[in-house]
Scaffold this motif. Structure first.
Motif: not given
Length: 558
Positions: A158-162, A164-165, A168
């Motif tokens: 669930k927290n992967l997009p967060r 990842g940001a 990066s």
């Protein structure tokens, strides 16, 4: 079990030796210095006492966890004091104004004063930091990443997009988008130094560090970090560890058992013992089936292993050693009300400051630095009415800068020209910025340390002050693991490996090593059921929840 040898008596070495001994190992710890502590050094002269290493007591729950695994507790072993203010800040652009004090729990009010309207942004920032910190403790700190699929939990996914940001972006970029005031950006960005990185090279993931000091606060153990080392030593000895100081390890013996695939470039083998030299020149050897290198990884892999098993130097050229530093210990006559326990001096162009350090250049005339005055909290660290100052000037990892010197009533031993030049400039800058015009004249005791001291004292690669910096490619699963992939029985602990830099990270690494040793010994009890060979203690749980047992540090808790 056969003999287990731990190389290095710093926090990681002590912590690992203690846990392995509690787990039933017959452990001997070898330390080349006469005193334990590793990078956490100590020095005293003429009634002034100094910690010459770590000085910020953060992540207290991690430190307490190790003590509880050893059958005690931080509250039983240490006299901890909450610092108020947590620290004082001086800004080059605002020297005509009063310095800014940062008080735990009151950062929102402070940010509103610095930049009206920024309090709410800070609240969101700290809430995010707290959430990421809990995720880190739960999934990314207490693990050697040997089973990456276990990380694919609903919570992580669930927290992967967060996440990842946050990986990066840099801390500098992440902070700048939210806080226009340069003072706020520096207060939030300086923790990158604790990670051996610059704000523009450390991933934004580490904005969690601000949660640790602005929300949780900063503590101090009376007696300094030397008191923490001494408390750990007591428990480690009680667990049965034999400690040998003045023992310089000269080699790790490895039996050969085949060839690695060509791409790895090293042979496969198993440890058989450790050779070391005592101060009188006596050569000794300890036979061992388990060896834990709790010292600089570069030193271990390029100097102590037999030639066929050494890591090629070319592999290290791609790594960042992090900054070195010039340390200045000063015994000052009279009080210094201009300073508090922790003090930070920020230059206007600190990105140039960090760039000079990364590129190995001379420092500018004005440079960012840290000043610790433990006598503000611990009267025993200076004679009555006097103060002790510890100045840390981050500098390039260039051993050629040389070593420091000592100036006391009994000794006058100058350091290298470059180290003394940086130290003199730091004393003069502190006097100007804090308004202590006669500071230089009041100095009774002075000792300096330079990059070459860290090489000789703790075998630090390129004189690194803390260990390899936490850049993206040197964080989490990208950081070297605690198990040697080709040498059976060889493990690593400390700031060079997972999870990374800092006293709490070194203590966590000891638990990761304990698990790795157990996993390599079929039939041994899992750390998920009991830790350190003791009965489950309901007071010690997984890092993220109260426990009914001593949980595996990387155990899923969702």
């Amino acid at each position: 079990m056969s003999r287990t040898v731990v190389i290095g008596g710093g926090f990681a070495g002590l912590a690992t030796a203690g846990l392995l001994a509690k787990d039933g190992h017959d452990v001997v710890l070898l330390e080349q210095q006469e005193t334990l502590g590793g990078r956490s050094g100590r020095w005293s002269a003429q009634g002034f006492r100094f910690d010459t290493g770590p000085s910020w007591y953060l992540m207290p729950e991690v430190i307490d966890r190790w003590f509880r695994l050893m059958g005690s507790g931080a509250d039983q072993e240490l006299d901890l004091r909450q610092l108020t203010p947590g620290y004082r800040t001086f800004f080059e652009r605002h020297l005509d104004s009063e310095p800014v004090d940062v008080v735990s729990g009151e950062a929102g009010e402070l940010f509103e004063q610095l930049d009206p309207g920024s309090g709410k942004a800070l609240q969101r920032y700290l809430e995010s930091g707290a959430e990421v910190y809990e995720l880190a403790k739960k999934y990314f700190l207490y693990t050697n990443f040997t089973k990456p699929l276990e990380l694919m939990t609903p919570e992580v996914l669930k927290n992967l997009p967060r996440l990842g940001a946050l990986l990066s972006d840099s801390m500098e970029g992440y902070i700048a988008k939210r806080f226009p005031d340069p003072r706020e950006r520096q207060i939030l960005g300086y923790p990158a130094v604790f990670l051996g990185a610059a704000p523009d090279s450390a991933p934004a993931m580490y904005h969690l560090m601000s949660h640790l000091d602005l929300t949780d606060g900063v503590q101090y153990p009376q007696g300094g970090f030397a008191a923490l080392v001494d408390a750990m030593e007591r428990l480690v000895r009680e667990a049965g560890v034999e400690i040998v100081t003045g023992a310089t390890v000269t080699g790790i013996d490895v039996s050969s058992s085949g060839q690695f695939p060509p791409r790895l470039g090293r042979r496969r083998g198993a440890v058989t013992g450790v050779r070391y030299r005592l101060e009188d020149g006596t050569q000794e050897r300890e036979a061992a089936s388990v060896v834990v290198g709790a010292t600089d990884l570069h030193h271990l892999q390029t100097e102590l292993l037999p030639q066929p098993f050494r890591a090629p130097e070319s592999r290290w050229k791609r790594r960042d050693p992090g900054p070195s530093g010039v340390l200045v210990c000063l015994g000052v006559r009279g009080k210094l009300p201009e300073l508090v326990h922790h003090n930070l001096l920020f230059t206007a162009d600190w990105l140039d400051n960090f760039a000079r350090i990364a590129e190995g250049k001379e420092l500018a005339d004005e440079t960012s630095m840290y000043v610790c005055m433990t006598s503000a909290t611990d009267p025993g660290s200076a004679p009555d009415g006097d103060e002790n100052l510890f100045i840390l000037v981050p500098s390039p990892a260039v051993p050629e800068w040389g070593r420091g010197g000592i100036h006391t009533a009994e000794m006058n031993q100058p350091g290298s020209l470059q180290v003394e030049k940086v130290a003199d400039a730091a004393v003069a800058q502190l006097a100007r910025w804090a308004g202590i015009e006669d500071l230089a004249e009041r100095i009774e005791v002075r000792r300096t340390y330079g990059p070459a001291d860290f090489v000789s004292n703790v075998n630090a690669w390129r004189g690194s002050l803390l260990g390899p910096g936490h850049t993206l490619t040197q964080s989490a699963l990208f950081r070297p693991g605690v198990s040697d992939r080709g040498i059976k029985g060889l493990y690593y602990a400390g700031s060079s490996v997972r999870p990374g830099i800092g006293v709490p990270m070194c203590l966590i690494s000891s638990e990761v090593v304990l698990d790795a040793v157990r996993e390599a010994a079929p039939g041994e009890k899992s750390a998920a059921n009991t830790a350190a060979g003791s009965d489950p203690d309901p007071a010690v749980g997984s890092p993220s929840r109260p426990a009914t047992h001593i949980a595996h540090p990387g155990e899923r808790t969702d």
